[in-house]
Design a protein around this motif. Structure first.
Motif, short mmCIF file in Angstrom:
data_model
loop_
_atom_site.label_atom_id
_atom_site.label_comp_id
_atom_site.label_asym_id
_atom_site.label_seq_id
_atom_site.Cartn_x
_atom_site.Cartn_y
_atom_site.Cartn_z
N PHE B 148 63.44 81.79 65.42
CA PHE B 148 62.21 81.63 66.18
C PHE B 148 62.20 82.53 67.41
N ARG B 206 59.49 80.89 79.46
CA ARG B 206 58.38 80.00 79.09
C ARG B 206 58.40 79.71 77.59
N ALA B 207 58.69 80.77 76.79
CA ALA B 207 58.73 80.57 75.33
C ALA B 207 59.86 79.62 74.97
N ILE B 209 61.18 77.31 76.86
CA ILE B 209 60.81 75.95 77.30
C ILE B 209 59.85 75.32 76.29
N ALA B 210 58.86 76.13 75.84
CA ALA B 210 57.87 75.60 74.89
C ALA B 210 58.57 75.17 73.59
N MET B 211 59.54 75.98 73.12
CA MET B 211 60.23 75.63 71.86
C MET B 211 61.07 74.37 72.04
N GLU B 212 61.77 74.29 73.17
CA GLU B 212 62.63 73.13 73.39
C GLU B 212 61.80 71.86 73.54
N ALA B 213 60.65 72.01 74.27
CA ALA B 213 59.78 70.84 74.46
C ALA B 213 59.21 70.36 73.14
N ARG B 214 59.16 71.24 72.13
CA ARG B 214 58.63 70.83 70.83
C ARG B 214 59.75 70.53 69.83
N GLY B 215 60.97 70.40 70.37
CA GLY B 215 62.02 69.79 69.57
C GLY B 215 62.84 70.71 68.70
N LEU B 216 62.92 72.00 69.03
CA LEU B 216 63.75 72.89 68.21
C LEU B 216 65.21 72.45 68.29
N ARG B 217 65.82 72.22 67.15
CA ARG B 217 67.22 71.77 67.17
C ARG B 217 68.00 72.32 65.99
#
Lengths: 568, 253
Positions: B148, B206-207, B209-217
């Motif tokens: 990603f 920012r990108a 943060i956006a990915m982490e906030a949407r649960g990338l794991r």
């Protein structure tokens, strides 16, 4: 008023989750001063909260603490406790909280994680390992709710407009089906019509989810406040100084809001002004649309003397919001004839633009995202060469200066003082000291310009342009972007001073209230063409033109119409 | 289940089958020193694009001109500076075909440059980057953090050029004329580099943060809306491609 005063009656709604913050003090790594101080806040299921405060007061930092991104991914020292749905946030990695709290941030371009519309909505759901059939169903539902066509599922997201991208990100957040939503300045990059559509959409989708709570970080209040149950006010030091329902906060504690430098709804500002002038009205409106009815009713009920005084005071308030013209405009500084522009190998961005700019006038350049405003501004300032047409300067070689939307672009030196000295030359230490004092940056003279706050960067970049050998034309590109009320007021004073010095000013903006307050004439653009150039009042009265250019009239327009309808 | 993706016939093949076959052709083209083989590799890459993917021959030629330019450089170098005395020791088998070893070596290198370009073009033109990265994540265990991040970079790169253009304009306005002399130019690039870097880091932040906030794991925990499947068409494509490669090898080398 203590923040814990006026606490809410507890609501128990299905599908909700509670957010508890207790005594939160946050200090970012490598900073000595805390960003947030002893902040306590509770959000019950179904509550809609607005976090309000001046720029740089730590609102976004608070948002990033809610799922543990701070301090787990962005290092910081954190005291106090945060719990989501009764569980401490720190026990799970930030990604694990995506089922509980969904975010929509401000810059759509840097939030897109994938390349197509359906992949963007699917991203958070794939991360949760949902079965493909369920993901597919949720994508359908979310796209329908935000009004994006199903036929766009495989469309590349980078080719969507700013408003469409924000709708897509909203769809992605809705598909997460989280009990708590956080919207951080989601409309900051949008043109006026897209902004209105985004607020209407948020209002609609949140109304469908009565159990979900929402936190908003925003400064465009008039459209947002009808949704809000409670406003939590932060000061510049990151302390929660008040928490109350919007009507109570903006009418009864107006001084507290003003002291923080935060934005206030215009209707509350007007009624505060009337109260201070001795006219006390029982109503406490938050939206400008309510104001004419209330004023007409009050004028009807009052005696002739009070009626006249009300009219005079409203006229005074409106006049005080406008930057007074410096008298009749001077000679023509620059005439653009049939200007066109197309980058090499690219599509045409501008065509057939005819425009005149006079000395001592402020000309507003307004239109939707991508209408060609910045390109035209760069051409008028002499930084881009037009590919068609010509510019006639009034006997001057260097026509203009351009203030870039991102002030960092034009910094040259490694200290604040060096930045000003680069414009002044070495021979004028006295003027340098004066400029530092005037900007209020004496204490920060040895800092790198990138370390300043957004408002300070803006002031420094404008001052650096002004101190350079005088240029008769100045183009300002979205100068109020990211500024709070105090910062915008300071900018307006600076621009008014510049006009007094006889310069011609071109102001590119999406903020119609700023355009109405500052501009003598407006040039309306759409799809690379100039639709009309006229006095601001005439433009704002032309509904068909505003709709064609995706603009909205300023909030004060409705009040001006009420005033104009009064007998002289 | 989601509706099938809108792809051309070659575009709907699994990106990993195309990667494998393109890899085999690239390796063969790099190892075989024979102009007719290189010509056949070029045709093998371009003809399917014209027949099955709707590519216009002129468009393909336009995309290949940088490779042709490099190839022409090799051709000219060989014609001008070829050591004919030494050449017999390593081109003896092929000399009868080309007669002139300089022309033979130059032509082979010229066509090889174009062949490498044409094979790469075949892969790039028929493969959607998102499909490719999805296949790598699902089949080759590419960590989603990397996958990603690459997709975000793909979104970000076109904007970087605009950003650089704006920075140049902003600084040119403050500095007046363009700097002269290498030392001043170097200082100019440094001035551009700092804001460009600061801006890029902020966007990347920012990108992320956006990915982490949407649960990338972790990769093993993810599902995929569209699995990376191999169909009979992939089998046919690989079999035909490898058979063609073997035939070219036997007939022309």
């Amino acid at each position: 008023m203590p923040p814990s005063a006026k606490r809410h009656e507890r609501r128990e709604l299905p599908g909700g989750a509670r957010l508890d913050i207790e005594g939160l003090t946050l200090t970012h790594a490598f900073r000595s001063r805390p960003t947030l101080r002893e902040l306590s806040l509770r959000v019950d299921p179904g509550e809609r909260i607005l976090l309000l405060g001046p720029s740089g007061c730590g609102k976004t930092s608070l948002a990033l603490c809610l799922n543990g991104i701070i301090p787990q991914s962005i290092p910081a020292s954190l005291e106090g406790a945060i719990a989501l749905a009764g569980r401490p946030v720190g026990i799970e990695p930030p990604g694990a909280w995506a089922e509980t709290i969904a975010f929509v941030f401000q810059d759509p371009d840097s939030q897109l994680c994938t390349l197509t519309v359906e992949d963007e909505v699917a991203f958070a759901l794939e991360n949760r390992a949902l079965p493909p059939a369920e993901i597919d169903g949720r994508i359908d539902g979310a796209l329908d709710r935000v009004g994006l066509p199903q036929a766009w599922r495989q469309r590349a997201s980078r080719f969507l407009s700013g408003g469409e991208k924000q709708k897509l990100l909203l769809a992605a957040a809705l598909a997460q089906d989280a009990p708590i939503y956080l919207f951080d300045e989601t409309t900051a990059h949008l043109d006026p019509a897209s902004t209105l559509e985004a607020y209407e959409l948020i209002q609609r989708v949140m109304a469908d989810r009565p159990g979900s709570s929402a936190l908003f970080i925003d400064h465009r209040l008039d459209r947002l406040l009808p949704m809000i149950d409670r406003v939590e006010l932060l000061d510049g030091e990151g302390r929660l100084v008040a928490g109350a329902p919007p009507t109570e906060l903006f009418h009864d504690h107006r001084a507290a809001v003003a002291a923080t430098g935060s934005w206030q709804p215009l209707a509350a500002e007007l009624f505060g002004f009337l109260r201070e002038a001795g006219i006390k009205l029982a109503e406490r409106p938050l939206a400008m649309a309510e104001v004419p009815g209330i004023l007409s009713h009050a004028a009807h009920a009052a005696g002739a003397a009070l009626r006249d005084r009300l009219t005079v005071l409203v006229g005074q308030w409106l006049a005080a919001r406008r930057c007074a013209p410096a008298g009749p405009s001077g000679p023509v500084l620059l005439r653009a004839e049939e200007i066109g522009y197309a980058p090499r190998g690219g599509p045409s961005l501008l065509a057939g633009v005819d425009l005149e700019i006079r000395s001592g006038e402020i000309l507003g350049l307004v239109g939707a995202n991508g209408a060609g405003k910045s390109t035209l501004g760069l051409i008028l300032a002499g930084l881009l060469r037009p590919s068609a047409g010509c510019l006639h300067h009034a006997g001057i070689e260097a026509a203009g200066s351009f203030l870039f939307q991102n002030p960092e672009h034009q910094f040259l030196a490694v200290t604040v003082a060096g930045e000003l000295a680069a414009s002044l030359g070495d021979a004028e230490p006295q003027r340098l000291e004066e400029a530092l004092d005037r900007l209020g940056l004496r204490d920060k003279r040895d800092l790198h310009p990138f370390q300043l706050s957004q408002g300070e960067k803006r002031r420094l970049s404008l001052a650096a342009l002004m101190l350079a050998p005088a240029r008769p034309l100045l183009v300002l590109d979205e100068p109020s972007f990211g500024l709070d009320a105090a910062g915008t007021a300071s900018l307006m004073r600076q621009v008014a001073e510049l006009r007094q010095s006889g310069r011609g000013i071109v102001l590119i903006t999406h903020d119609m209230d700023l355009a109405a307050a500052l501009c003598d004439r407006l040039a309306v653009m759409s799809a690379g063409r100039l639709l009309r150039v006229d006095r601001s009042e005439a433009i704002f009265a032309d509904d068909a033109l505003l709709a064609a250019a995706r603009l909205r009239p300023p909030e004060t327009q409705i009040l001006q119409a009420w005033l104009d309808a009064r007998p002289a | 289940m989601p509706a099938p993706l809108e792809r051309s016939r070659l575009g709907s093949l699994n990106p990993l089958s195309k990667l494998a076959l393109a890899g085999a052709f690239l390796a063969a083209s790099s190892l075989v020193f024979e102009p007719r083989f290189q010509l056949a590799a070029i045709l093998a890459a371009l003809l399917p694009l014209i027949l099955f993917d709707g590519a216009r021959p002129l468009e393909l030629l336009w995309r290949l001109w940088p490779f042709a330019l490099v190839g022409l450089g090799y051709l000219w170098l060989n014609l001008a500076f070829f050591d004919r005395a030494a050449a017999y020791t390593w081109t003896s088998a092929a000399v009868p075909v080309a007669q002139d070893p300089a022309l033979f070596a130059g032509t082979t290198l010229f066509l090889r440059a174009i062949a490498l370009g044409a094979i790469s073009l075949f892969f790039v033109r028929t493969t959607d980057p998102a499909d490719f990265l999805r296949s790598l994540m699902l089949r080759c265990r590419l960590p989603p953090r990397w996958g990603f991040a690459l997709l975000a970079a793909f979104q970000f790169l076109p904007g970087l050029a605009d950003q650089l253009r704006l920075l140049r304009l902003a600084q040119a306005q403050r500095l007046g004329a363009q700097p002269r002399g290498w030392a001043k130019r170097l200082a100019g690039y440094r001035r551009l580099a700092i804001p460009l870097l600061a801006d890029s880091i902020r966007r990347a932040d920012r990108a992320a943060i956006a990915m982490e906030a949407r649960g990338l794991r972790h990769p093993l925990d993810r599902s995929s809306l569209r699995p990376s499947l191999f169909s009979w068409a992939d089998g046919l494509f690989l079999a035909t491609g490898l058979a063609l490669l073997a035939a070219l090898d036997l007939l022309l080398v």
